[in-house]
Design a protein around this motif. Structure first.
Motif, mmCIF file in Angstrom:
data_model
loop_
_atom_site.group_PDB
_atom_site.id
_atom_site.type_symbol
_atom_site.label_atom_id
_atom_site.label_comp_id
_atom_site.label_asym_id
_atom_site.label_seq_id
_atom_site.Cartn_x
_atom_site.Cartn_y
_atom_site.Cartn_z
ATOM 1 N N GLY A 98 1.418 6.354 -10.183
ATOM 2 C CA GLY A 98 0.971 7.398 -11.096
ATOM 3 C C GLY A 98 1.829 7.294 -12.341
ATOM 4 N N GLU A 145 -4.035 6.181 -4.270
ATOM 5 C CA GLU A 145 -3.014 6.093 -5.313
ATOM 6 C C GLU A 145 -1.704 5.449 -4.829
ATOM 7 N N ASP A 151 -3.579 6.216 -12.989
ATOM 8 C CA ASP A 151 -3.232 6.031 -11.579
ATOM 9 C C ASP A 151 -3.703 4.642 -11.181
HETATM 10 MG MG MG Z 1 0.218 11.157 -8.777
#
Ligand code: MG
Ligand code: 4AD
Length: 465
Positions: free
Chosen positions: A391, A388, A380
């Motif tokens: 990802g 985040e 991430d």
């Molecule tokens: Mg994610």
């Protein structure tokens, strides 16, 4: 000749040339000398152009003196060096054609003053007329184009993956189901009961949560590919970082491992920031002045330094030793919460950080199991202020491992037959990631809420317009 405000202000046109500018009035000010100064914006650049309108134009008393913010105008005149500060040119008007006055200027929602973001969300159809949303819109475009350009330069092909799907790409059950409006012909089971699960021509179908699985198939033929389009999540999270409809770009590379993937993500983000700084200097100057003072410097720093990369296990140790109080207690095995992600990016590193190799139980079924048997090759990218933004993972390319993970997550192998085929017919190591486009835009512009990073936000409790 008709020119955009951007062209008129660029300094590339000769002083004294006759031009026509078309746009919407920002402000009007009348001088005692019998002149009006009308600022006109057409969205092409941050600054409006000032038209100096003499009382001698035919409709001066009837129309020009009644112009208010928002009115549509076409102004023809001579481009002259500006007396005022800030701008090189202004327009000495010969004629002003008014295409549309504003009905009831008192109640026109976009007044020349600062409005709250909450209020502007209620007038999503008019907010692009503000300085802020004009700037966000231009930066959004520049970032989208930079993404296509960078990936094309790196040899990627853009693959258009479907929006209507039958499989859950993330295996997380966050999908919106399609439903027909044909009430007379709703699908019925043997007992005559309505079967909402068969609404898509006799099948169950959903809006896609990610194009990844489809793009993996093209990766295992075209080597470097990406999908870039709208994706949908039914997570009912009323937060400043979640949308029900958002845009995601998902590159996928064959013969790549997790480190190659992180390298790719790093070069990718840096290319986007570079494009924004180079092509949208006017808009970024505005964000730095009015929204977030470090808006420009942090992008510059981010480009200048290599990304920090840490393992999940190490990240958990850092959080535990931090002495910081977290709402959600830290222990190995937890899914990092936004507060943890932000601590790592903001307090620990001070800029974006890549966290790698997460516990296998908390990550998607398609991620490759590491040799330790406890972690998967996931990554991430966490950004200050947001958490985040990316990802990704190396994918499980071994059929027996994939089947075990699918069973563990309770996924039906029959639905994923074509995806399993990719592991049966010439499997190769491959990796990819997904960037939540609006999250990145929030970061670049220094916004507080993701609903201000997309023209018409769709989220729990908001889907007007
Ligand atoms: Mg994610
Ligand atoms: O981490 P996510 O769920 O990963 C995937 O969908 C993978 N298939 C990507 C891949 O490996 N090809 O989502 C990817 C990114 C997140 O990092 C986040 O930036 C964004 O998508 N995202 C959202 N953005 C706005 N609203 C939401 N509800 C989001 N959910 C995820």
């Amino acid at each position: 000749t008709v020119v955009s405000v951007k062209q008129a202000l660029s300094g590339k046109l000769e002083a004294g040339s006759t031009v026509t500018v078309r746009g919407w009035v920002r402000t009007r000010r009348d001088s005692k000398a019998g002149l009006s100064f009308v600022n006109i914006s057409d969205g092409s650049c941050f600054d409006p152009i000032q038209a100096v309108v003499p009382a001698t134009v035919g409709n001066y008393e009837t129309e020009v003196k009644h112009l208010t913010a928002g009115a549509g105008v076409i102004v023809t005149g001579t481009l002259v060096p500006s007396q005022g500060k800030g701008q090189a040119f202004e327009l000495q008007a010969d004629s002003v054609a008014v295409t549309g006055m504003v009905d009831d200027p008192e109640t026109y929602p976009i007044q020349p003053k600062q409005h709250s973001m909450e209020f502007l969300r209620e007038v999503a159809h008019l907010r692009p007329r503000t300085n802020l949303f004009g700037a966000v819109t231009r930066v959004r475009h520049t970032m989208m184009m930079a993404i296509h350009r960078h990936l094309t330069e790196q040899g990627f092909f853009w693959i258009n993956t479907p929006i209507i799907t039958t499989s859950d790409a993330e295996g997380a059950g966050d999908m919106f189901r399609l439903s027909t409006l044909d009430l007379a012909n709703l699908p019925r089971d043997e007992k005559g009961k309505i079967d909402f699960r068969k609404d898509f021509f006799g099948r169950e179908a959903f809006l896609t949560v990610s194009g990844q699985l489809n793009v993996e198939a093209y990766c295992l033929a075209m080597s470097k590919v990406y999908t870039f389009g709208p994706t949908f999540r039914a997570e009912n999270s009323n937060t400043p970082r979640h949308l029900a409809e958002f845009w995601m770009v998902e590159p996928e590379i064959a013969f790549a491992d997790l480190n190659d993937n992180a390298d790719c993500a790093e070069a990718f983000l840096k290319a986007i920031f570079k494009a924004v700084l180079e092509e949208r200097a006017d808009d970024m100057a505005f964000f730095a002045e009015r929204v977030l003072p470090e808006a420009i410097t942090r992008l510059e720093n981010f480009i200048a330094k290599p990304f920090e990369r840490i393992n999940y296990t190490e990240a958990v140790e850092i959080l535990k030793k931090s002495g910081h109080h977290f709402e959600f207690p830290v222990a190995w095995g937890i899914d990092l919460q936004t507060e943890h992600e932000r601590y790592l990016a903001e307090k620990h590193v001070g800029r974006p950080v890549v966290v790698m190799n997460y516990p296998e139980q908390i990550k998607a079924f398609y991620m490759r199991l590491n040799d330790d048997g406890k972690t998967v090759a996931a990554m991430d990218v966490l950004a200050p202020g947001i958490g985040e933004i990316i990802g990704g993972a190396q994918r499980e390319e071994r059929l027996d491992y994939l089947d075990r993970r699918m069973a563990q997550f309770g996924l039906d192998t029959a639905t994923y037959g074509w995806y399993r085929d990719l592991r049966r017919y010439g499997t190769v190591p491959h990796a990819g990631f997904g960037l939540g486009f609006e999250r990145l835009l929030v970061y670049v512009c220094g916004l507080q809420n993701i609903r201000d990073a997309i023209p018409y936000p769709r989220a729990a409790g908001s889907a007007e317009f």
